[in-house]
Design a protein around this motif. Structure first.
Motif, PDB file in Angstrom:
ATOM      1  N   GLY A  27      -3.828   1.948  -2.888  1.00 57.36           N
ATOM      2  CA  GLY A  27      -2.911   1.756  -1.727  1.00 57.36           C
ATOM      3  C   GLY A  27      -3.566   2.237  -0.503  1.00 57.36           C
ATOM      4  O   GLY A  27      -2.878   1.559   0.535  1.00 57.36           O
ATOM      5  N   GLY A  63       0.844  -1.338   0.044  1.00 58.53           N
ATOM      6  CA  GLY A  63       0.218   0.106   0.005  1.00 58.53           C
ATOM      7  C   GLY A  63       0.940   1.204  -0.132  1.00 58.53           C
ATOM      8  O   GLY A  63       0.594   2.167  -0.679  1.00 58.53           O
ATOM      9  N   ALA A  86      -6.393   1.636   0.651  1.00 57.88           N
ATOM     10  CA  ALA A  86      -7.293   0.508   1.077  1.00 57.88           C
ATOM     11  C   ALA A  86      -6.403  -0.671   1.656  1.00 57.88           C
ATOM     12  O   ALA A  86      -6.609  -1.014   2.502  1.00 57.88           O
ATOM     13  CB  ALA A  86      -8.163  -0.025  -0.125  1.00 57.88           C
ATOM     14  N   LEU A  87      -5.321  -0.718   0.705  1.00 58.67           N
ATOM     15  CA  LEU A  87      -4.360  -1.950   1.222  1.00 58.67           C
ATOM     16  C   LEU A  87      -4.134  -1.751   2.516  1.00 58.67           C
ATOM     17  O   LEU A  87      -3.762  -2.474   3.202  1.00 58.67           O
ATOM     18  CB  LEU A  87      -3.301  -2.075   0.100  1.00 58.67           C
ATOM     19  CG  LEU A  87      -3.670  -3.114  -0.928  1.00 58.67           C
ATOM     20  CD1 LEU A  87      -2.314  -3.008  -1.926  1.00 58.67           C
ATOM     21  CD2 LEU A  87      -3.813  -4.521  -0.847  1.00 58.67           C
ATOM     22  N   MET A  88      -3.449  -0.234   2.776  1.00 57.94           N
ATOM     23  CA  MET A  88      -2.816   0.171   3.897  1.00 57.94           C
ATOM     24  C   MET A  88      -3.752  -0.177   5.209  1.00 57.94           C
ATOM     25  O   MET A  88      -3.492  -0.712   6.124  1.00 57.94           O
ATOM     26  CB  MET A  88      -2.452   1.370   3.670  1.00 57.94           C
ATOM     27  CG  MET A  88      -1.846   1.985   4.926  1.00 57.94           C
ATOM     28  SD  MET A  88      -0.158   1.562   5.278  1.00 57.94           S
ATOM     29  CE  MET A  88       0.775   2.414   3.938  1.00 57.94           C
ATOM     30  N   GLY A 124       0.375   3.542  -3.047  1.00 61.36           N
ATOM     31  CA  GLY A 124      -0.342   4.737  -2.943  1.00 61.36           C
ATOM     32  C   GLY A 124       0.446   5.842  -2.461  1.00 61.36           C
ATOM     33  O   GLY A 124       0.128   7.229  -2.483  1.00 61.36           O
ATOM     34  N   GLY A 170      -9.380   6.067   0.595  1.00 62.40           N
ATOM     35  CA  GLY A 170      -8.995   4.519   0.626  1.00 62.40           C
ATOM     36  C   GLY A 170      -8.761   3.962   1.831  1.00 62.40           C
ATOM     37  O   GLY A 170      -9.229   2.779   1.977  1.00 62.40           O
TER      38      GLY A 170
END
Lengths: 200, 186
Positions: free
Chosen positions: B133, A102, B135-137, A106, A130
């Motif tokens: 990114g 991430g 969301a994954l985090m 991101g 997000g």
């Protein structure tokens, strides 16, 4: 000295929220000062062109670690009263990898994206959305993953306990490692700059 | 000081030129002292992702009370219902992070509505990646019981085993994927 103050009942919950706000201001201030409001600067860490993330992180860890250690040595601080998150090794390893993915996809982590959003960056704001979506998704599927989430519990365990080394020795090793990493980072940055120069 | 001898036009420009960031070691010491102060005053470290969990749990409870209360994850942040989940230490700390970031950015002339990205990627693509990114985090931080602040910085400095394992994995994960993401940043 009775440190930590809050644990010795020197003030209550209401005051602790004011303390939280002020400490947060300090946290956000230094994150922004370091350049962590910029995804480009953060991501550069993973291309070895700008090692600021490593330098700031390890300097901060070493500073706080040495402070806590010396306060406990002189008997002002009770280290056992500092909260230690219990270790669940497998979920933390997988979570760490996901966080790393991430980070490079991101460009931020949750704390730095707050600073990025606060300084007007649209990508920081979208990133935060997000994060909210990810946590919401995790919450919704939690009943399905709670088994893994609670697996491999090792309890509250420190590196000194795990490796059966005196606390001070591990503190010294971490400082040594940090200094080594700084030397390598400075050398690496110079090397990358030279390479970039040669390309021109 | 060269800005003193300039035409009005360029003077205007020089005002908007952001000041350079601080030396990383100096910022690191500052950050470390804030963390130390948190240990000394509160007996706990810093955090970020937990505040968002509290916020989400609060909103979810308003929207779907039964569904939310039955969920163990939200329940952890909602507590026994006697306390507002937003009256939480991390929530107030993160509010401070926004303010502190803004103050530092304003003092450094770095407040700017822009998108941080490399020159080879469109705005749209960058924002999509930012969302993915994030969301994954969010998922990773929940699995690991903390993010870069709560685990790596805080747990790292009190030599927490899980935090160090976590931190190594963050770097490993990011470096493993860096090659495939290079068009976004370089």
């Amino acid at each position: 000295m009775n440190i930590p103050f809050f644990k010795y009942g020197m003030f209550g919950d209401e005051v602790s929220l004011i303390v939280a706000f002020i400490i947060g201001i300090g946290f956000g201030f230094f994150l922004e000062r370091a350049g962590f409001g910029s995804a480009r600067k953060l991501a550069a860490q993973f291309y070895f062109t700008d090692m600021t993330v490593l330098k700031v992180m390890f300097t901060a860890i070493a500073t706080a670690m040495l402070g806590v250690y010396y306060l406990s040595i002189i008997g002002w601080m009770d280290l056992s009263m500092v909260y230690l998150t219990p270790t669940n090794i497998m979920p933390q390893v997988v979570g760490g990898l996901l966080l790393g993915f991430g980070f490079v996809i991101g460009g931020y982590c949750p704390g730095t994206s707050c600073v990025s959003a606060a300084t007007g960056r649209t990508d920081g704001i979208v990133y935060l959305l997000g994060v909210v979506f990810g946590i919401f998704g995790f919450g919704e599927v939690f009943p399905l993953v709670s088994g893994f989430y609670n697996s491999t519990l090792m309890g509250q365990v420190t590196l000194p306990q795990f490796f059966n080394l005196p606390y001070g020795v591990v503190v010294f090793l971490v400082v040594l490692m940090a200094v080594g990493a700084f030397v390598a980072a400075e050398w690496g940055e110079k090397n990358m700059a030279k390479k970039a120069e040669a390309k021109k | 000081m060269s800005t003193l001898v300039q035409t009005p036009d360029t003077e205007k420009k020089s005002v908007s030129v952001p000041k350079p960031y601080w030396n990383p070691y100096l910022s690191g010491i500052g950050l470390g002292l804030v963390l130390l102060l948190s240990f000394v005053i509160m007996g706990r470290g810093l955090g970020a992702s937990g505040a968002f969990s509290s916020g989400i749990s609060y909103v979810m409870e308003k929207i779907a009370p039964t569904h939310t209360k039955a969920n163990e994850f939200y329940g952890e942040y909602l507590g026994d219902g006697t306390k507002n989940p937003l009256k939480d230490w991390l929530v107030f700390e993160v509010l401070g992070v926004f303010v502190g970031g803004f103050i530092s950015g304003a003092l450094g002339g770095r407040i700017k509505k822009t998108i941080e990205k490399g020159p080879n990627v469109t705005d749209k693509k960058r924002l999509i990646f930012a969302f993915i990114g994030g969301a994954l985090m969010g998922i990773g931080a929940k699995l690991a019981r903390g993010c870069t602040s709560g685990q790596a910085l805080t747990g790292g400095s009190v030599l927490n085993l899980g935090s160090w394992a976590f931190m190594m994995c963050v770097f490993a994960g990011a470096y493993a994927l860096a090659y495939f993401m290079r068009r976004q940043w370089l």
